[in-house]
Structures are given as structure tokens and as C-alpha cells.
Design a protein around this motif. Structure first.
Motif, PDB file in Angstrom:
ATOM      1  N   THR A 248       0.864  -1.120   0.003  1.00  0.00           N
ATOM      2  CA  THR A 248      -0.088   0.169   0.097  1.00  0.00           C
ATOM      3  C   THR A 248       0.978   1.280   0.053  1.00  0.00           C
ATOM      4  OG1 THR A 248       0.117   0.173   2.394  1.00  0.00           O
ATOM      5  CG2 THR A 248      -1.824  -1.432   1.285  1.00  0.00           C
ATOM      6  N   GLU A 250       0.944   3.685   1.961  1.00  0.00           N
ATOM      7  CA  GLU A 250       1.352   3.940   3.443  1.00  0.00           C
ATOM      8  C   GLU A 250       2.484   2.945   4.022  1.00  0.00           C
ATOM      9  OE1 GLU A 250      -1.798   2.601   6.209  1.00  0.00           O
ATOM     10  OE2 GLU A 250      -1.220   4.194   7.580  1.00  0.00           O
ATOM     11  N   TRP A 285       1.198  -4.136   7.157  1.00  0.00           N
ATOM     12  CA  TRP A 285       0.824  -3.169   7.720  1.00  0.00           C
ATOM     13  C   TRP A 285       2.192  -2.148   7.993  1.00  0.00           C
ATOM     14  CZ3 TRP A 285      -3.961  -1.839   7.984  1.00  0.00           C
ATOM     15  CH2 TRP A 285      -4.930  -3.044   7.586  1.00  0.00           C
TER      16      TRP A 285
END
Ligand code: ADP
Length: 662
Positions: A248, A250, A285
Motif C-alpha cells: 500500500t 502507506e 501493515w
């Protein structure tokens, strides 16, 4: 910019570095060992200097010889490639002390990243996330056991001096800790002369994602995005890709920033890679990736980054080393499409990936839109002295699925004969559902290893073609056609003949009948397949089998046929077909291996007198025992192999004294 660059390496990476140097107008100097006198990297260089015997410890790893070679030709820079001396701080220092530029970071930066515990401590101080665990100085067993319990099982014990997975132990519970610690220490002591360890949380579903960084001498540091190297076998990378699937914006930003911070912490100059391990139990993440180590050199897999950024990393290395500012700013670097790299090795997946050697009698790569970084040409040898890498195949596409399909097709289009390779394994891996779906993890290969590494079982078409090849009917001029020549075949008439074909899966008998010029009927099982030869080429043919055309290539070496058919490579053996007559024709002073295999027994010594037909050696090949016998009576001149040695097809095992000398 430099005027003369010495490349302290060999194989594909030496060739690859030279390509860029030449484009930039820099003269190139190769170094070579005795095993590489005629190697491609030597042929490509403007000058070449011998640095010693074949073993790397006496040539490519001898810093003084390389520095002396550079001085003798007036080279103003040395590129270390990867492996060998590339991460040796003393070498970098010796190069600079000789007034030559080392194309890489400072010796200080190399040292800072040399030990895992010190590197982790430094990274932690610099705000780079590290795998939870203990990486301090205390080494007493009770204390480490307490730390392991604090981290929470499972844990990984790692040697601080580790590399190549050595001194690493996974521990699942406190009861196993003391023994695992002992074992890891012993292994680390033996391998690195340093038994100190660190404790890490063991991640159960990890991905290996690394970030390419670059620094210049003016304090600029930027990154060229990530590569995913999660497809590993025994901690060795097999297929790499860029960018990382599932990334992602991020996570990419967080990882890029962490990598740049890592490089800044050591004032990094040149190309480097910051390796992260990501826990992907619940996906990717920004707070679930951790620094693992930094490689202070160019990586094997750098071409995938080149493919998606359009940047020549070796050019940037040379520019940075020459004191130039980095050619681009971070905001000017974008990702274009997707790229994969596969490492093609001379190794046998069906034998636990045993490294192989051999002469590359056939070497052909796809040409359209595929980048091939090879260090060998057709006819070259893969020797036992170095890494048996044959080539790297790099493909690029507008998106992941197209690029991956291109990779599989490109792998299937390679033809390599004369040694066993991992091509089929790689092509199957490229088609593996979890990998296709974009879910690689470091355990993927191990979970499917049996299926991925099984040798291809020849299908009806392969058996049919092998039977026809055995007749000699596919010689380019058709001279051995049973209907146009005299010879063994004349006496067969149009009767059926049985031809035994051995392959890794066993032995199959095929019945073949010649039905007319270029026409056959072949029974591999229940039905007879009509076969028509349509065209012959120097190394193959086009035939029609049951109404479907097949184009294929093949290589015949004595009893062995290497068949390249529809992306598969089959190694087949004809144990009796015509071989008795054939063997006596080519009987000479050499007794050679009919196929690649392992020497099990050598029954003679130089000076022994042997009878015709006497067993000289026993080989194990394709899970069978082969006895190699003397083709004539004579005296053994030399024995060129020892028991346990892996030999390639055609390797000479025993030489008889020439007849005139007896
Ligand atoms: P080496 O220097 O011996 O190659 P690394 O620290 O680079 O060791 O780790 C090699 C590989 O081991 C990684 O790519 C990953 O597959 C696995 N590994 C390393 N650390 C962990 C960990 N904490 N949990 C799970 N797997 C790990």
C-alpha cells in the motif's frame, strides 16, 4: 568519471558491470582464475589479468592480488560486484589506501552493518523498527532464556556474525531453549569463530521485502522502492519481484523512510539494500515490518528495480563513486509496471538441488522483450569452483499478471543442454497458485517442494519423438532414414521394433514401425500414433503426431537424448537401441560418462591392464546403476575422477593408453 575500471568478480555480474562501463566510455579490466581463462567476462573486457588458481580462496578472494592487478594496469576504480570481497571492509580500505576508488560505501559503513547485533542496536537508535528481541552483550544461558521468555515463543536464535542461515535455530518452547542455544553457539563458533547470539521473535508468516537505497558524497540519500524476495529455499532467494505484491502507499512510504534513515545513520554512499522482514499474518501493515540487515553492495536481484524505475544501478554506482550528485531526486523516481527475476542454476531439484557441473552444449534464451544476464556462452563449462548460476532471466510487464505470464513463457522457452538445471522447477513455481495470487511467503516453496521439484514425466509425444530420434531418421539430411539408407534399419523391414526408453520416472518400451519415407506408427500405450516428419533443422525437427504439429529441439550424445519439447526438458536414455554398434564405432581411448551422475566406484588404477568388456567404474545416474566397461583391451593411463564425484554427460572418467604406445 573514471577512465579504467577493474571488476573484481566473475560470471554474470562482471559482464553486467562491464556493459554499463563500456556505455559510459570507461575501459574495463577483468581478473580471472585458471578456471576462467576463456570465460565470457574475460572475453568482454578490454584487458584481463590472471590472479591465481581456480579456488576462490586463492584468486577472487585474495585482496592483495586484485589491488596489485589494478595498479599494474593503472585502473582508477574497482567494482567488487556481489559476493567475494564486496562486503569486506579490509578490502575496501586496501583499495582506497592504494589510491584507487572503491565503488561502494566506506569501510566504516560496511563494518557498521557487519554484525547483526550491533547493526540492530544502531538501527534502533536511529528510529528504524527492528524485530522484537534481545541483541545486547550478555550471553549467559539463564539470562538469554529469560529474554526468550520475555519475547514470547516461538523465538529465533541467530548468530550475530551469521550469514547463509548458519547458527540459526527456531525454538518453540522454554524446554527446548538450552539445547537449541548450545547448538546455535557451536555452529556459529565453527562457521564464524564467534559464538555470540541474539534472540528474535520468530515470525510465523514472514515476507522478505527489501528497499534499494542510494547515497552520494554530498549527503543525498534516496530509495528506489522495494523488491519482494519471499520465494526462498533454505533462506536463498529463488524468484524476486518488484514492486511487492499487496504493497500500500502507506507501507511503501514507511518502509522507504525507514530504509533511508538506516542509510543516513551510517553516512551511506553508493548502492545498498535494507532488508526487512514483514509479518503478514494479517496482511502488510506499516507497524509490522522490521529491519533484518543491510547489504552494503549491489544485489543479485537489482535488475527488477532497474526494470521498474528505468534506472541503470551500475551507472548510478559509478557516478556516486566518482563524486557526482545522484542523477535524480526522490520525487523524480516513479514505478513503471512490474518485473520478475528468476535465477537459473545448474542444479538438480529432484536430488535436493545438488549443484551440477557440465559443458553447456546447448544454450538458448528467448529474445523478445526478455533481459538475460548471463556469464556463460554455449560451449562454456559450469565448473565446481564457483556458484553454479547460469543466467538470470528478467521480465517486465505493465502489471503483475502479465509480467508473471511472461516469466513462465520465457522460462519455458529456454533450452539448456549438457547439464541439469532448475528451469522446470522455476517454471512450475511461476505457475504456483499462491504465488500467482500475489501471496508469496518464505514458506511457500517448502510447502510444495515435492510437487515443484519432481522431474517431468515424459508424455506420449516425448516418448514418440525419442523413439524416432533413436532411429537416426531426424538427421538434418535424412541420410539415416531407414528407407533411404543401408544399415541396421534395412533388416527391420516394416516390422515393429521395441525401443526401451529410460527416464527419471522409470523405463517405457515404445513400439515403432516405419511405414514409408518419413512416416512411422508409434505405440506408446494402447493406440498407434501416426507420425510424419515434416521438416528437419540442424538441432530439431517439425513433425505431425496424430494430426497435431509439434516443433522441438534435441541433443543426442551417445545413448542420451535431451529433448526440448513445449517448454519441458526431458533427459532420456536409450539403453540398447543401436548403442552396441554405435559404441564400437566411437571406441577410443576415453571411457566417458553417458549421462550426468555420480561416480560410485572406480575399479582400476593407472597402470592396470584391462580386458575388453572389463568393468572400470560404476556410476549412479537417474537413480540407476551404470557399469562402464573397457571398449577394448589395454592399459589404464589415468583415472580422472574419484568416488562420490558428480560428473556431467561426456565427462571422461578413465583414459586408456593409446594403442600405439602399448
Ligand atoms: P542470514 O544472514 O544468515 O542470511 P537473515 O537474518 O538475513 O540471515 O535471515 C535469513 C532468512 O531467515 C530471512 O530471509 C527469513 O526468511 C528468515 N528469518 C530471519 N529472521 C526471522 C524471524 N525473526 N522470523 C522468521 N523468519 C526469519
Amino acid at each position: 568519471m573514471f577512465s579504467k575500471l577493474l571488476i573484481a568478480n566473475r560470471g554474470e555480474i562482471a559482464c553486467r558491470v562491464m556493459r554499463t562501463a563500456k556505455r559510459l566510455g570507461i575501459r574495463t579490466v577483468a581478473v580471472y582464475s585458471d578456471a576462467d581463462v576463456g570465460a565470457l567476462h574475460v572475453a568482454l573486457a578490454d584487458e584481463a589479468i590472471r590472479i591465481g588458481p581456480a579456488p576462490a580462496l586463492e584468486s577472487y578472494l585474495v585482496a592483495e592480488r586484485i589491488v596489485a592487478a589494478a595498479q599494474s594496469v593503472g585502473a582508477d576504480a574497482i567494482h567488487p560486484g556481489y559476493g567475494f570481497l564486496s562486503e569486506n571492509a579490509d578490502f575496501a580500505e586496501a583499495v582506497e589506501a592504494a589510491g584507487i576508488t572503491f565503488v561502494g560505501p566506506s569501510a566504516q559503513a560496511i563494518r557498521a552493518m557487519g554484525l547483526k547485533d550491533a547493526a540492530k542496536a544502531l538501527m534502533e537508535q536511529s528510529g528504524v523498527p527492528v524485530v522484537p528481541g534481545y541483541h545486547g552483550d550478555r550471553q549467559d544461558a539463564d539470562f538469554l532464556a529469560e529474554e526468550a521468555a520475555n519475547v514470547g515463543y516461538p523465538v529465533l536464535i541467530k548468530a550475530r556474525a551469521g550469514g547463509g542461515g548458519k547458527g540459526m535455530r527456531r525454538v518453540d518452547g522454554a524446554a527446548d531453549f538450552p539445547a537449541a542455544l548450545e547448538a546455535a553457539r557451536r555452529e556459529a563458533e565453527a562457521a564464524f569463530g564467534d559464538g555470540a547470539v541474539l534472540i528474535e521473535k520468530y515470525l510465523t508468516k514472514p515476507r522478505h521485502i527489501e528497499v534499494q537505497v542510494f547515497g552520494d558524497r554530498h549527503g543525498n540519500i534516496l530509495h528506489l522502492y522495494e523488491r519482494d524476495c519471499s520465494l526462498q529455499r533454505r533462506h536463498q532467494k529463488v524468484i524476486e519481484e518488484a514492486p511487492a505484491p499487496g504493497m500500500t502507499a502507506e507501507v511503501r512510504r514507511a518502509m522507504g523512510e525507514a530504509a533511508v534513515r538506516a542509510a543516513q545513520a551510517i553516512g551511506y554512499v553508493g548502492a545498498g539494500t535494507v532488508e526487512f522482514i514483514a509479518d503478514v499474518t494479517d496482511g502488510l501493515w506499516p507497524d509490522q515490518f522490521y529491519f533484518m540487515e543491510m547489504n552494503t553492495r549491489l544485489q543479485v536481484e537489482h535488475p527488477v528495480t532497474e526494470a521498474i524505475t528505468g534506472i541503470d544501478l551500475v551507472e548510478w554506482q559509478l557516478r556516486a563513486a566518482a563524486g557526482e550528485t545522484l542523477p535524480k531526486r526522490q520525487s523524480e523516481i516513479a514505478i513503471d509496471g512490474w518485473a520478475f527475476e528468476a535465477r537459473i542454476y545448474a542444479e538438480d531439484p529432484s536430488r535436493g538441488f545438488l549443484p551440477a557441473t557440465g559443458q553447456l552444449t546447448t544454450l538458448s534464451f528467448p529474445e523478445d522483450g526478455v533481459r538475460v544476464d548471463a556469464g556463460v556462452r554455449q560451449g562454456d563449462r559450469i565448473t565446481p569452483f564457483y556458484d553454479p548460476l547460469i543466467a538470470k532471466l528478467i521480465v517486465h510487464g505493465p502489471n503483475r499478471s502479465t509480467a508473471l505470464a511472461r516469466l513462465e513463457n520465457a522460462l519455458r522457452a529456454c533450452r539448456i543442454g549438457g547439464t541439469v538445471t532448475n528451469l522446470d522447477f522455476l517454471a512450475r513455481l511461476a505457475a504456483e497458485p499462491d504465488f500467482r495470487a500475489g501471496h508469496p511467503d518464505t514458506g511457500l516453496i517448502d510447502r510444495s517442494i515435492d510437487r515443484l521439484s519432481a522431474p517431468p514425466v515424459p508424455n506420449d509425444a516425448a516418448l514418440t519423438l525419442a523413439a524416432i530420434i533413436s532411429t537416426g531418421a531426424l538427421q538434418p539430411d535424412g541420410s539415416a532414414d531407414p528407407w533411404s539408407s543401408l544399415g541396421h534399419w534395412q533388416i527391420w523391414g516394416d516390422a515393429n521394433r521395441n525401443i526401451a526408453i529410460e527416464h527419471l520416472g522409470g523405463r517405457t518400451t515404445v513400439a515403432l514401425a516405419a511405414r514409408g519415407r518419413d512416416q512411422f506408427a508409434v505405440h506408446t500405450g494402447a493406440a498407434a500414433l501416426p507420425v510424419v516428419i515434416l521438416d528437419r533443422f540442424a538441432d530439431g525437427a517439425r513433425v505431425e503426431i496424430s494430426g497435431a504439429q509439434q516443433e522441438f529441439r534435441f541433443l543426442r550424445e551417445g545413448e542420451q537424448i535431451t529433448l526440448f519439447l513445449q517448454g519441458d526438458t526431458y533427459v532420456l536414455r536409450l539403453p540398447d537401441a543401436l548403442s552396441a554398434g554405435h559404441a564400437s564405432e566411437i571406441a577410443d581411448d576415453a571411457v566417458s560418462a553417458p549421462m550426468p551422475g555420480i561416480v560410485k566406484l572406480v575399479r582400476v588404477r593407472p597402470g592396470d591392464t584391462v580386458e575388453k568388456g572389463q568393468a572400470l567404474a560404476v556410476m549412479e545416474a537417474m537413480k540407476m546403476e551404470l557399469t562402464l566397461s573397457a571398449s577394448r583391451a589395454g592399459v589404464v593411463e589415468s583415472v580422472l575422477v574419484s568416488e562420490g564425484e558428480q560428473v556431467s554427460a561426456g565427462a571422461v572418467l578413465v583414459m586408456l593408453q593409446p594403442e600405439s604406445a602399448e
